[in-house]
Design a protein around this motif. Sequence first.
Motif, PDB file in Angstrom:
ATOM      1  N   VAL A 136       0.766  -1.158   0.032  1.00  0.00           N
ATOM      2  CA  VAL A 136       0.058   0.018  -0.039  1.00  0.00           C
ATOM      3  C   VAL A 136       0.723   1.245   0.139  1.00  0.00           C
ATOM      4  O   VAL A 136       2.052   1.317   0.597  1.00  0.00           O
ATOM      5  CB  VAL A 136      -0.838   0.056   1.332  1.00  0.00           C
ATOM      6  N   LEU A 137       0.530   2.138  -0.711  1.00  0.00           N
ATOM      7  CA  LEU A 137       1.109   3.377  -0.772  1.00  0.00           C
ATOM      8  C   LEU A 137      -0.113   4.487  -0.478  1.00  0.00           C
ATOM      9  O   LEU A 137      -1.130   4.415  -1.041  1.00  0.00           O
ATOM     10  CB  LEU A 137       1.501   3.756  -2.088  1.00  0.00           C
ATOM     11  N   LEU A 138       0.335   5.467   0.375  1.00  0.00           N
ATOM     12  CA  LEU A 138      -0.699   6.600   0.579  1.00  0.00           C
ATOM     13  C   LEU A 138      -0.185   7.858  -0.106  1.00  0.00           C
ATOM     14  O   LEU A 138       0.822   8.301  -0.259  1.00  0.00           O
ATOM     15  CB  LEU A 138      -0.811   6.884   2.335  1.00  0.00           C
ATOM     16  N   ALA A 139      -1.215   8.562  -0.421  1.00  0.00           N
ATOM     17  CA  ALA A 139      -0.868   9.866  -1.145  1.00  0.00           C
ATOM     18  C   ALA A 139      -1.820  10.679  -0.139  1.00  0.00           C
ATOM     19  O   ALA A 139      -2.933  11.009  -0.211  1.00  0.00           O
ATOM     20  CB  ALA A 139      -1.404   9.927  -2.560  1.00  0.00           C
ATOM     21  N   ALA A 140      -1.247  11.851   0.369  1.00  0.00           N
ATOM     22  CA  ALA A 140      -1.720  13.064   1.168  1.00  0.00           C
ATOM     23  C   ALA A 140      -1.956  14.238   0.165  1.00  0.00           C
ATOM     24  O   ALA A 140      -1.513  15.254   0.046  1.00  0.00           O
ATOM     25  CB  ALA A 140      -0.779  13.571   2.324  1.00  0.00           C
ATOM     26  N   ALA A 141      -3.132  14.063  -0.386  1.00  0.00           N
ATOM     27  CA  ALA A 141      -3.627  15.039  -1.555  1.00  0.00           C
ATOM     28  C   ALA A 141      -4.580  16.326  -0.817  1.00  0.00           C
ATOM     29  O   ALA A 141      -4.968  16.981  -1.529  1.00  0.00           O
ATOM     30  CB  ALA A 141      -4.079  14.392  -2.712  1.00  0.00           C
ATOM     31  N   ASP A 142      -4.702  15.865   0.541  1.00  0.00           N
ATOM     32  CA  ASP A 142      -5.511  17.176   1.035  1.00  0.00           C
ATOM     33  C   ASP A 142      -4.538  18.117   1.529  1.00  0.00           C
ATOM     34  O   ASP A 142      -4.248  18.197   2.809  1.00  0.00           O
ATOM     35  CB  ASP A 142      -6.412  16.485   2.150  1.00  0.00           C
ATOM     36  N   THR A 143      -4.120  18.790   0.749  1.00  0.00           N
ATOM     37  CA  THR A 143      -3.045  20.028   0.950  1.00  0.00           C
ATOM     38  C   THR A 143      -3.625  21.281   1.527  1.00  0.00           C
ATOM     39  O   THR A 143      -2.900  22.254   2.046  1.00  0.00           O
ATOM     40  CB  THR A 143      -2.192  20.231  -0.171  1.00  0.00           C
ATOM     41  N   PHE A 144      -4.855  21.327   1.880  1.00  0.00           N
ATOM     42  CA  PHE A 144      -5.483  22.556   2.379  1.00  0.00           C
ATOM     43  C   PHE A 144      -5.436  22.755   3.768  1.00  0.00           C
ATOM     44  O   PHE A 144      -5.400  23.807   4.590  1.00  0.00           O
ATOM     45  CB  PHE A 144      -6.793  22.902   1.643  1.00  0.00           C
ATOM     46  N   ARG A 145      -5.783  21.311   4.374  1.00  0.00           N
ATOM     47  CA  ARG A 145      -5.708  21.559   5.875  1.00  0.00           C
ATOM     48  C   ARG A 145      -4.473  20.980   6.381  1.00  0.00           C
ATOM     49  O   ARG A 145      -4.031  19.900   6.244  1.00  0.00           O
ATOM     50  CB  ARG A 145      -6.770  20.414   6.243  1.00  0.00           C
TER      51      ARG A 145
END
Length: 315
Positions: free
Chosen positions: A137-146
Motif C-alpha cells: 500500500v502507498l498513501l497519497a496526502a492530497a488534502d493539502t489545504f488542511r
Amino acid sequence: MGEEKKGFFGRLKDGLTKTRDNIVNGIDSVFNGFSAIDEDFYEELEEILIMGDIGVNATNAIIEKLRGQVKENHIKQPSECKEILIQSIKEQMKVGETAYDFEQEQSVILVIGVNGVGKTTSVGKLAGILKDQGRKVLLAAADTFRAAAGEQLTEWANRAGVDIIGGSEGSDPASVIFDAVNAAKARHVDVLLCDTAGRLHNKKNLMEELKKINRIIDKEFPGVHRENLVVLDGTTGQNALQQARDFGEVADLTGIILTKMDGTAKGGIAVAIQSELNIPVKYIGVGETLEDLQKFDSDQFVNALFDIKVSGEEE
C-alpha cells in the motif's frame, strides 16, 4: 480473525443501541400492537421506517415486499411479518459480488468527503486493513489545504507501516497525485490510497480539482482499477445522503465508508444511502481504533440492529 470479528459485532451492536431504540422498538410495537394486517398496520410500519431514516425508497421496497409475501403465504398475524421485514432490509443492503474486486487488482482508491467526517482517519485505517491482507500500500496526502491532514495521515502511515507521498501545505493536490501515481508504478504498489480535500461549500473548485486528479490518473495509470469511496458521517442522517449526492455529481462513486455509527440514533441512514443512491456501503466504522473500521456485511449489520444472536457472532 475470530476474536476481532466477535469484538466488532459486539461493538456494532452496542453502537446501534440508539438506532435500535429509534427503529426496532417502534417496529415491535406495531407487530405486537396490531391484531390484523390491514392498511393501518402498513401505514404505521411505513411511518416508523421513514422516521428511522431508512429513507422513502428503501421503505417502499420493504413494504411492497412485505405485502407480496403476506398475500402469497396467506399470513394473518402481524408478528409473523418480522422475519420477512428483517430479510427484506438485509436484501436492500447487499453489497454485491464485485464490490471488493479492487483487493485483488492493482488499484487507485480516491477517498473523498467533507472535512470532519473522519476521512483522513478512514484512509489510515483502510491502509492498515489492506496491508494486513498482504497488499503493498502507498498513501497519497492530497488534502493539502488542511494543515493537519498531512501530519495526521503520516501518523497513520507509520502506524500501518506503509509509505506516504505528501506535498507541502498549500501545494497543488494534483501534483501530489502525479508524484504518487508514478511512485506507485515504480514501486509496484498494489493499492494507492489517496486522501483528498473536503471542501463542498466551494463546489466549483472541488469539481475542477477532482476532474484534474481523474485526468492525471487516467493519463499516468491507464487501465488501473479505480475506486472512489465517499466517507459519510452516520450521525448526520439525511445530510449524509445529500453530501453523497453532491459528490456523485463530481465523481463516479463506487462505494461508501460510513463512519461514527456508534452512538447515533440515525443508523437507519445506512439502509437509505444504499437504496437511494444505488451505491454500496463497503466499510463501516464504529469507533476510533484501527479495528473499528470493517468491511460492511449486511447480515451482520441487520443482526446487530435487531439484536439477533447468530452462532459465531458472540460478542
